[in-house]
Design an enzyme around this catalytic site. Sequence first.
Site, PDB file in Angstrom:
ATOM      1  N   ASP A   3      -6.888  -0.382   5.514  1.00 35.00           N
ATOM      2  CA  ASP A   3      -6.178  -1.471   4.846  1.00 35.00           C
ATOM      3  C   ASP A   3      -5.460  -2.356   5.884  1.00 35.00           C
ATOM      4  OD1 ASP A   3      -5.157  -2.760   2.578  1.00 35.00           O
ATOM      5  OD2 ASP A   3      -3.399  -1.468   2.455  1.00 35.00           O
ATOM      6  N   THR A  60       2.856   1.467  -2.934  1.00 33.38           N
ATOM      7  CA  THR A  60       4.286   1.796  -2.956  1.00 33.38           C
ATOM      8  C   THR A  60       4.652   2.760  -4.084  1.00 33.38           C
ATOM      9  OG1 THR A  60       4.739  -0.324  -1.951  1.00 33.38           O
ATOM     10  CG2 THR A  60       6.585   0.733  -3.058  1.00 33.38           C
TER      11      THR A  60
HETATM   12  P1  13P Z   1       1.899  -2.031  -3.180  1.00 34.18           P
HETATM   13  O1  13P Z   1       2.348  -1.080  -2.102  1.00 34.18           O
HETATM   14  O2  13P Z   1       2.889  -3.085  -3.453  1.00 34.18           O
HETATM   15  O3  13P Z   1       1.433  -1.311  -4.399  1.00 34.18           O
HETATM   16  O4  13P Z   1       0.625  -2.774  -2.570  1.00 34.18           O
HETATM   17  C1  13P Z   1      -0.425  -2.028  -2.036  1.00 34.18           C
HETATM   18  C2  13P Z   1      -1.348  -2.890  -1.280  1.00 34.18           C
HETATM   19  O5  13P Z   1      -1.574  -4.030  -1.622  1.00 34.18           O
HETATM   20  C3  13P Z   1      -1.986  -2.331  -0.092  1.00 34.18           C
HETATM   21  O6  13P Z   1      -2.639  -3.292   0.655  1.00 34.18           O
END
Ligand code: 13P
Length: 285
Positions: free
Chosen positions: A81, A232
Amino acid sequence: MYTNLNNLLSKAEDLNYTIGAFNTHNLEMLPDIIRGAKEMGAPVIVQASAGTAEYIGYDVMVAVVKTMAEKYMVDVCLHLDHARNLEDIEKAIEAGFTSVMFDGSNLSFKENILKTKQVVEFAHERNVSVEGEIGTIGGTEEGISTTSDDILYTNPDDAVYFVEKTNVDALAVAIGTNHGQYRSKTEVNIPLLKKIYDKVNVPLVVHGGTGIKEEDYPDLINNGIRKFNVGTELNVRWNELVRKELDESKVNRSIRYNVIPGNTKVKDIVKEKIGLFMNLNTPLK
Ligand code: 13P
């Protein structure tokens, strides 16, 4: 099957659903993401930032995810990511990740195109998929923060041009979501998403899933979101439960008892999200 993003996202487009892309934050919670998908009979994307992948070990992640995908017979893609440097991308691909994101959203449009294209060429030769990003998603992630002044919505014409020039397999769009938003919810710009979906012919990705209202999921899915990132929420809930266990337990109790409630919570969240991501209340086109 241990597979790349392309194989998963094309099926999601055909049947109008989205695939949960869950960020793991350590090795403990990772198996429960896959177990959650297995219990729902659904494919899943396990993803990690370069920082987390480095911490766990790129090769360790590949070994765990590949073994579980094959033994449990679940379709799993392992995705890096928000990589901003090419060394991390090479490391992931060499270790056996099946998908990577090159995040050039902090670069000029031209640099973003050129670098993303370079990543795509390298990755495609190795049967690895690539997610690109244009526009700026707000919030803070792994120390990279964006203030509301920096947030740039994705321009639909730029998106068409970007996809054409780079040949990316999926495109992350900036439609008002923020990374790390767990105390409040965001207003997503559905009309903008619709315009992008009408013009762009690759699957779209939404980031900052924690801050998205459940009532907005169908509109997002019906307008082309095929990869839905959630990070998150897993981290916060895991910490809450593990912290409670740590506070209440004796130091000589096996550490596994402290982390099991956190892992189980992760599995429950994954299952609940996947249930919504299937988009069962919208008839097929
Ligand atoms: P959140 O951590 O806000 O859920 O987003 C995750 C994300 O977009 C990872 O690239």
